[in-house]
Write an enzyme that holds these catalytic residues in place. Sequence first.
Site, PDB file in Angstrom:
ATOM      1  CE1 TYR A 142      49.219  60.251  34.015  1.00  0.00           C
ATOM      2  CE2 TYR A 142      48.075  58.350  34.899  1.00  0.00           C
ATOM      3  CZ  TYR A 142      49.196  59.136  34.824  1.00  0.00           C
ATOM      4  OH  TYR A 142      50.301  58.790  35.547  1.00  0.00           O
ATOM      5  CE  LYS A 193      59.679  70.429  28.360  1.00  0.00           C
ATOM      6  NZ  LYS A 193      60.911  71.217  28.615  1.00  0.00           N
ATOM      7  CG  ASP A 226      62.760  70.790  31.829  1.00  0.00           C
ATOM      8  OD1 ASP A 226      62.099  71.780  32.211  1.00  0.00           O
ATOM      9  OD2 ASP A 226      63.564  70.850  30.875  1.00  0.00           O
ATOM     10  CG  ASP A 250      52.712  59.409  37.651  1.00  0.00           C
ATOM     11  OD1 ASP A 250      52.469  58.872  38.750  1.00  0.00           O
ATOM     12  OD2 ASP A 250      53.219  58.807  36.684  1.00  0.00           O
ATOM     13  CG  ASP A 254      56.988  57.907  41.691  1.00  0.00           C
ATOM     14  OD1 ASP A 254      55.859  58.055  42.202  1.00  0.00           O
ATOM     15  OD2 ASP A 254      57.389  56.829  41.222  1.00  0.00           O
TER      16      ASP A 254
HETATM   17  C1  IPM Z   1      50.109  56.858  40.829  1.00  0.00           C
HETATM   18  C2  IPM Z   1      50.341  55.640  39.995  1.00  0.00           C
HETATM   19  C3  IPM Z   1      49.237  55.547  38.947  1.00  0.00           C
HETATM   20  C4  IPM Z   1      49.360  56.741  38.045  1.00  0.00           C
HETATM   21  C5  IPM Z   1      49.192  54.237  38.142  1.00  0.00           C
HETATM   22  C6  IPM Z   1      49.135  53.021  39.038  1.00  0.00           C
HETATM   23  C7  IPM Z   1      48.072  54.236  37.154  1.00  0.00           C
HETATM   24  O1  IPM Z   1      51.603  55.656  39.422  1.00  0.00           O
HETATM   25  O2  IPM Z   1      49.050  56.975  41.446  1.00  0.00           O
HETATM   26  O3  IPM Z   1      50.998  57.705  40.906  1.00  0.00           O
HETATM   27  O4  IPM Z   1      50.138  56.739  37.085  1.00  0.00           O
HETATM   28  O5  IPM Z   1      48.652  57.717  38.297  1.00  0.00           O
HETATM   29 MN    MN Z   2      52.847  57.340  40.043  1.00  0.00          MN
END
Ligand code: IPM
Ligand code: MN
Length: 368
Positions: A142, A193, A226, A250, A254
């Site tokens: 990042y 990884k 992975d 990240d 999700d």
């Molecule tokens: C998160 C989001 C952020 C990230 C974006 C909005 C920059 O996806 O907080 O997970 O990638 O960290």
């Molecule tokens: Mn995210």
Amino acid sequence: MATFKVLLLPGDGIGPEVMKETRKVLDTLTKAGVAGFETETSLVGGSAYDAHKVSITDATMKLADEADAVLFGAVGGPKWDDVPYDVRPEAGLLRLRKDLGLFANLRPAICYPALADASSLKREIIDGLDILILRELTGGVYFGEPKEIVTLENGQQRAVDTQVYTTFEIERITRVAFDLARKRRGKVTSCEKRNVMKSGVLWNRVVSRVHREEFPDVQLEHHLADAAGMQLVRWPKQYDVMLCDNLFGDMLSDVAAMLTGSLGMLPSASLGAEDANGRRKALYEPVHGSAPDIAGQGLANPIAMISSLAMALRYSFGLGEAADKLDNAIATVLADGTRTKDIAAKGMNAVDTPHMGDAIVRALKASM
Ligand code: IPM
Ligand code: MN
């Protein structure tokens, strides 16, 4: 009664809608005499860009720096697809994380029993799930330099992102992981990884050493990132604390969010290092984004934002009892069958955003 300074940054899309419900909860806590909250509200993301041509102003950064906690909604949307990269909505959030030094991102994924059928996975896989993804938040790809797109002599373009970690960065997030695991089920799974990345090799080595030297009582395992993604949907209950770098955290968070039924359920806390007075900078935000497709329609689920406030009560304000009550209020409302559209099973009526907020406030008041 203790008073805390809270900066509210609703942001874009559904951010303002879910923040509005969270304010109701803050007001309820104040009226009940739990604590006082001095709030200020400011712009971030696309809405800040529209007003000031930057995704966060220095003045807002100052407010964030002075606050006991920042509550953050969401940023971004197609409206700002063409703004310059440095001032895109997400840059405001990344600046907050980086400049406040919020290196530890806690993303708990808990499956409320009442929601086990809202997940796309079978009930037995996720019923009773309680895992914590700990994501490193101020390093890795990042923020690594160089980060650029250059044009080559032959007219082709070349894009570079840099994945970079130092020993210190890995050590401090590793200690947070083991500390958290000690208060939970005593297990850390570190994800990298190392089979293809040098940063993965160092990550693995440092985590193993910190474990050996400082936390031998905690169980440690290493998963390739992975494979961890695969295991998360195969048998997520094998995990307790998942320790991840910025990018893998990240992605895996999700995935973990969907295990709980909806992305609209997952809160997060981003914490800095403790200072000499035992205080740490902190920002609390839902894991979901700004969801421009449903913004302004009352469809958003405010639970992730409200349970992010519960995390603030716990980690920033020392109000663990109030945090438990708020978490229980959310569970009660869900058990009663109150659902926003994203978590409504077939045949269930869905309520709008304010109704969900009001239901949680009612359940909270009843418990105080
Ligand atoms: C998160 C989001 C952020 C990230 C974006 C909005 C920059 O996806 O907080 O997970 O990638 O960290
Ligand atoms: Mn995210």
